[in-house]
Design a protein around this motif. Structure first.
Motif, PDB file in Angstrom:
ATOM      1  N   GLU A  77      43.594  48.692  39.500  1.00  0.00           N
ATOM      2  CA  GLU A  77      42.178  48.676  39.887  1.00  0.00           C
ATOM      3  C   GLU A  77      41.608  50.088  39.977  1.00  0.00           C
ATOM      4  O   GLU A  77      40.504  50.358  39.494  1.00  0.00           O
ATOM      5  CB  GLU A  77      42.000  47.938  41.212  1.00  0.00           C
ATOM      6  CG  GLU A  77      40.543  47.705  41.554  1.00  0.00           C
ATOM      7  CD  GLU A  77      40.342  46.907  42.829  1.00  0.00           C
ATOM      8  OE1 GLU A  77      39.252  46.999  43.388  1.00  0.00           O
ATOM      9  OE2 GLU A  77      41.291  46.210  43.263  1.00  0.00           O
ATOM     10  N   GLU A  78      42.388  50.993  40.546  1.00  0.00           N
ATOM     11  CA  GLU A  78      41.945  52.385  40.667  1.00  0.00           C
ATOM     12  C   GLU A  78      41.711  53.002  39.283  1.00  0.00           C
ATOM     13  O   GLU A  78      40.701  53.669  39.046  1.00  0.00           O
ATOM     14  CB  GLU A  78      42.999  53.188  41.429  1.00  0.00           C
ATOM     15  CG  GLU A  78      42.690  54.658  41.545  1.00  0.00           C
ATOM     16  CD  GLU A  78      43.863  55.479  42.052  1.00  0.00           C
ATOM     17  OE1 GLU A  78      43.908  56.682  41.731  1.00  0.00           O
ATOM     18  OE2 GLU A  78      44.729  54.922  42.751  1.00  0.00           O
ATOM     19  N   VAL A  79      42.643  52.767  38.360  1.00  0.00           N
ATOM     20  CA  VAL A  79      42.539  53.352  37.021  1.00  0.00           C
ATOM     21  C   VAL A  79      41.364  52.741  36.252  1.00  0.00           C
ATOM     22  O   VAL A  79      40.609  53.447  35.590  1.00  0.00           O
ATOM     23  CB  VAL A  79      43.874  53.182  36.253  1.00  0.00           C
ATOM     24  CG1 VAL A  79      43.733  53.585  34.797  1.00  0.00           C
ATOM     25  CG2 VAL A  79      44.976  53.998  36.922  1.00  0.00           C
ATOM     26  N   GLU A  80      41.185  51.427  36.362  1.00  0.00           N
ATOM     27  CA  GLU A  80      40.130  50.747  35.606  1.00  0.00           C
ATOM     28  C   GLU A  80      38.729  51.167  36.032  1.00  0.00           C
ATOM     29  O   GLU A  80      37.788  51.016  35.259  1.00  0.00           O
ATOM     30  CB  GLU A  80      40.281  49.227  35.725  1.00  0.00           C
ATOM     31  CG  GLU A  80      41.449  48.693  34.919  1.00  0.00           C
ATOM     32  CD  GLU A  80      41.663  47.188  35.067  1.00  0.00           C
ATOM     33  OE1 GLU A  80      40.970  46.545  35.890  1.00  0.00           O
ATOM     34  OE2 GLU A  80      42.531  46.664  34.350  1.00  0.00           O
ATOM     35  N   THR A  81      38.572  51.689  37.241  1.00  0.00           N
ATOM     36  CA  THR A  81      37.236  52.082  37.713  1.00  0.00           C
ATOM     37  C   THR A  81      36.937  53.568  37.515  1.00  0.00           C
ATOM     38  O   THR A  81      35.836  54.027  37.813  1.00  0.00           O
ATOM     39  CB  THR A  81      37.064  51.720  39.209  1.00  0.00           C
ATOM     40  OG1 THR A  81      38.092  52.366  39.960  1.00  0.00           O
ATOM     41  CG2 THR A  81      37.134  50.215  39.421  1.00  0.00           C
ATOM     42  N   LYS A  82      37.911  54.316  36.992  1.00  0.00           N
ATOM     43  CA  LYS A  82      37.696  55.756  36.773  1.00  0.00           C
ATOM     44  C   LYS A  82      36.675  55.996  35.661  1.00  0.00           C
ATOM     45  O   LYS A  82      36.515  55.181  34.758  1.00  0.00           O
ATOM     46  CB  LYS A  82      39.015  56.443  36.415  1.00  0.00           C
ATOM     47  CG  LYS A  82      39.959  56.565  37.610  1.00  0.00           C
ATOM     48  CD  LYS A  82      41.127  57.469  37.281  1.00  0.00           C
ATOM     49  CE  LYS A  82      42.067  57.608  38.447  1.00  0.00           C
ATOM     50  NZ  LYS A  82      41.482  58.235  39.629  1.00  0.00           N
ATOM     51  N   SER A  83      36.044  57.146  35.711  1.00  0.00           N
ATOM     52  CA  SER A  83      35.137  57.567  34.635  1.00  0.00           C
ATOM     53  C   SER A  83      35.982  58.050  33.454  1.00  0.00           C
ATOM     54  O   SER A  83      37.178  58.313  33.585  1.00  0.00           O
ATOM     55  CB  SER A  83      34.240  58.712  35.125  1.00  0.00           C
ATOM     56  OG  SER A  83      35.025  59.895  35.296  1.00  0.00           O
ATOM     57  N   ILE A  84      35.337  58.216  32.320  1.00  0.00           N
ATOM     58  CA  ILE A  84      36.053  58.706  31.128  1.00  0.00           C
ATOM     59  C   ILE A  84      36.554  60.135  31.370  1.00  0.00           C
ATOM     60  O   ILE A  84      37.641  60.503  30.917  1.00  0.00           O
ATOM     61  CB  ILE A  84      35.191  58.583  29.844  1.00  0.00           C
ATOM     62  CG1 ILE A  84      36.049  58.812  28.602  1.00  0.00           C
ATOM     63  CG2 ILE A  84      33.988  59.494  29.873  1.00  0.00           C
ATOM     64  CD1 ILE A  84      37.155  57.800  28.394  1.00  0.00           C
ATOM     65  N   GLU A  85      35.792  60.931  32.116  1.00  0.00           N
ATOM     66  CA  GLU A  85      36.216  62.305  32.453  1.00  0.00           C
ATOM     67  C   GLU A  85      37.498  62.268  33.283  1.00  0.00           C
ATOM     68  O   GLU A  85      38.424  63.038  33.048  1.00  0.00           O
ATOM     69  CB  GLU A  85      35.102  62.955  33.267  1.00  0.00           C
ATOM     70  CG  GLU A  85      34.576  64.312  32.913  1.00  0.00           C
ATOM     71  CD  GLU A  85      35.011  65.010  31.677  1.00  0.00           C
ATOM     72  OE1 GLU A  85      36.081  65.653  31.693  1.00  0.00           O
ATOM     73  OE2 GLU A  85      34.273  64.993  30.697  1.00  0.00           O
TER      74      GLU A  85
END
Length: 170
Positions: A77-85
Motif C-alpha cells: 500500500e505504501e509503495v502503490e501510493t508513492k509519486s513517480i519521483e
C-alpha cells in the motif's frame, strides 16, 4: 569479466530508469489514473515490478519465499501510493542494495531452494533468479507501454539492443 546475469540486471536497472523518466514527463495524473487493463493503473504495475524485485532479492539473501512475500505485502500500500519521483528514488536505492548483494556473492551459480506457495519447491541458481527478475520487469514494462498507448501517450524504447548501444552501458 562480468557475469551475463549481472549485465542483464544492469539492463533491468537502466530500463526501469528509462520508463520512470518517461512517466515523469507526462501529466502527473497519468501515473495513478484508473484504466481497464491487467492492472488498474500504471502505478500498480510499477509497484508490482518493485515489490517483485524486492522479494526476489530477499530470497537471494536467504529469506524464504513466504517471508519475502509477507514483507512485500506489508509494503504494497505504501509503495502503490508513492509519486513517480519517490518511485525513482526507491528503485535506485533498491538497485544499489541489490548490486552490492550480487557483487558479494562468492558463486552466482550457487543453488538456492525456493518454496513457492503456488508452484512448490524449486531448486534454482542465483543467476537464474536474477534473470527471472529481469524478464519479469521487461514483461511488465511492456504492460506500461500498452497502458500509455491506451491513454493516448507514447512510451519509450527500452529494448536490450538499445541498451547495448548506449554509451553508459559499457
Amino acid at each position: 569479466m562480468t557475469h551475463p546475469a549481472l549485465k542483464m540486471y544492469d539492463y533491468h536497472v537502466w530500463a526501469n530508469g528509462v520508463i520512470i523518466d518517461r512517466l515523469k514527463e507526462l501529466p502527473e495524473d497519468i501515473y495513478h489514473k484508473g484504466i481497464q487493463s491487467g492492472f488498474s493503473s500504471i502505478s500498480k504495475v510499477l509497484s508490482h515490478i518493485y515489490l517483485t524485485d524486492y522479494a526476489w532479492f530477499d530470497i537471494i539473501s536467504g529469506k524464504s519465499m513466504n517471508e519475502a512475500m509477507t514483507s512485500t505485502d506489508q509494503l504494497r500500500e505504501e509503495v502503490e501510493t508513492k509519486s513517480i519521483e519517490e518511485m525513482k528514488k526507491i528503485f535506485l536505492d533498491l538497485s544499489e542494495r541489490n548490486k552490492a548483494l550480487l557483487n558479494n556473492q562468492e558463486d552466482i551459480e550457487r543453488l538456492i531452494e525456493v518454496d513457492n506457495p503456488y508452484a512448490g519447491l524449486l531448486e534454482t541458481s542465483i543467476s537464474e533468479s536474477v534473470l527471472h527478475v529481469v524478464t519479469h520487469g521487461s514483461y511488465h514494462r511492456g504492460n506500461i507501454a500498452t497502458m500509455l498507448r491506451q491513454m493516448g501517450h507514447t512510451s519509450v524504447m527500452q529494448d536490450y539492443g538499445l541498451y547495448l548501444f548506449m554509451p553508459q552501458s559499457s
